[in-house]
Design a protein around this motif. Structure first.
Motif, PDB file in Angstrom:
ATOM      1  N   LEU A  71       0.735  -1.213   0.031  1.00  0.00           N
ATOM      2  CA  LEU A  71       0.079   0.000   0.005  1.00  0.00           C
ATOM      3  C   LEU A  71       0.711   1.285   0.025  1.00  0.00           C
ATOM      4  N   LYS A 320      -3.766   1.445   6.739  1.00  0.00           N
ATOM      5  CA  LYS A 320      -3.930   0.698   5.565  1.00  0.00           C
ATOM      6  C   LYS A 320      -5.101   1.187   5.128  1.00  0.00           C
ATOM      7  N   ARG A 324      -5.221   2.943   1.180  1.00  0.00           N
ATOM      8  CA  ARG A 324      -6.152   2.196   0.207  1.00  0.00           C
ATOM      9  C   ARG A 324      -7.100   3.288  -0.415  1.00  0.00           C
TER      10      ARG A 324
END
Length: 332
Positions: A71, A320, A324
């Protein structure tokens, strides 16, 4: 005909105009993702009060690391959950302790990933406090100077294992001086210290204490962590750490202390870090699971607010998801 002298809405009328004049931007480079590593094998256990956050054993850790790196997140905050605890937290400075083995494994797998090692004793002591406990007829007291010696040993052990940044979170007086001297003496003069400079005795830590198995077995931490009512004291704490050689200044928790972040930003040129702590995360997750809020919009707005308040870096359990979502925004 009467009309406004200034029409502020002119610069808000289209998405393109709003993008042109946007003052604060968050980036994946701003995020530090916390990781909890535990003893054992085959472990990927979700922390009940922190949906989406897990305990990882060393043999399963690569699954989490590969997702983080994929990521574009460049830094992690490493917490260890040991299987041995004692009065002085000896596994915190054991060269074969859980944090040290995890750091070596992470560096072997992803050498460019920046490891920030949390440096404290609370997870490693059987009493759950951040230092050595002295008991007397008057009660229990956390010994400051004896604790510094152990914290310095832990910092050196973490640096030897591959930690790129030492992040002492104990709030003992003089901890930056003690750790800086120990690191320098051990040959780690270039290892930065990310000081938990302004850490409040907060109700927002509850889920973390479940995750780290670090709930105090007696009393509380109010004699060494800061009173939430105090702001000027934060400047004194921060100034001490600046004078002692800290390389980053952290404010913890985040949401209820954005005024403190702004105070530090206005006064100091060091990088300012904010910790978007466990209960801040859990409350958003709980509300989102009930369908009461738009999780994506709330999280990105909150992280933007932290950056706008003056934070350069954000430690967040949302890292995370936020990374994203930012990628999806760029794609659109």
């Amino acid at each position: 005909m009467a009309y406004p002298l200034v029409r502020h809405r002119r610069l808000r009328s289209t998405a393109g105009l709003r993008n042109l004049v946007r003052e604060t931007m968050i980036s994946v480079n701003d995020f530090i993702a916390p990781i909890f590593v535990t003893e054992g094998t085959g472990i990927k256990d979700e922390i009940a009060s922190m949906p989406g956050v897990y305990h990882w054993s060393l043999d399963t850790l690569e699954q989490e690391l590969s997702e983080i790196v994929g990521l574009g997140i460049q830094s992690i905050l490493l917490f260890g959950v040991p299987d041995h605890k004692d009065a002085t937290g000896t596994s915190a400075f054991d060269d074969n302790g859980i944090v040290q083995r995890a750091a070596r494994k992470i560096k072997a797998l992803y050498p460019e990933l920046v490891i920030v090692a949390d440096t404290c004793l609370c997870q490693f002591t059987d009493h759950g406090h951040c230092g050595v406990v002295h008991t007397s007829d008057c009660g229990a007291e956390i010994g400051n100077d004896e604790s510094l010696e152990l914290l310095a040993k832990a910092a050196v052990s973490q640096a030897k294992a591959g930690a790129d940044i030492i992040a002492p979170s104990n709030m003992m007086d003089g901890f930056v001086t003690a750790i800086r001297q120990a690191l320098d003496d051990a040959g780690f003069a270039n290892t930065p210290i990310m000081s938990y400079a302004v850490k409040y005795s907060s109700a927002y830590y509850g889920p973390f204490r479940e995750a780290a198995h670090s709930t105090p077995q007696f009393g509380d931490r109010k004699t060494y962590q800061m009173d939430p009512a105090n702001a000027r004291e934060a400047l004194r704490e921060a100034q001490s750490d600046v004078d002692e050689g800290a390389d980053f200044l952290m404010v913890k928790p985040g949401l209820a202390y954005l005024d403190i972040v702004r105070m530090l930003r206005d006064r100091y040129s060091l990088p300012i870090v904010i910790y978007n702590v466990s209960a801040e995360y859990s409350m958003v997750k709980a509300a989102a699971m009930q369908g009461w809020i738009d999780e994506r919009a709330i999280v990105l707005e909150t992280l933007t607010g932290m950056k706008r308040a003056g934070a350069d870096l954000i430690i967040t359990y949302h890292a995370k998801d936020a990374a994203r979502w930012l990628k999806e925004n760029e794609a659109n």
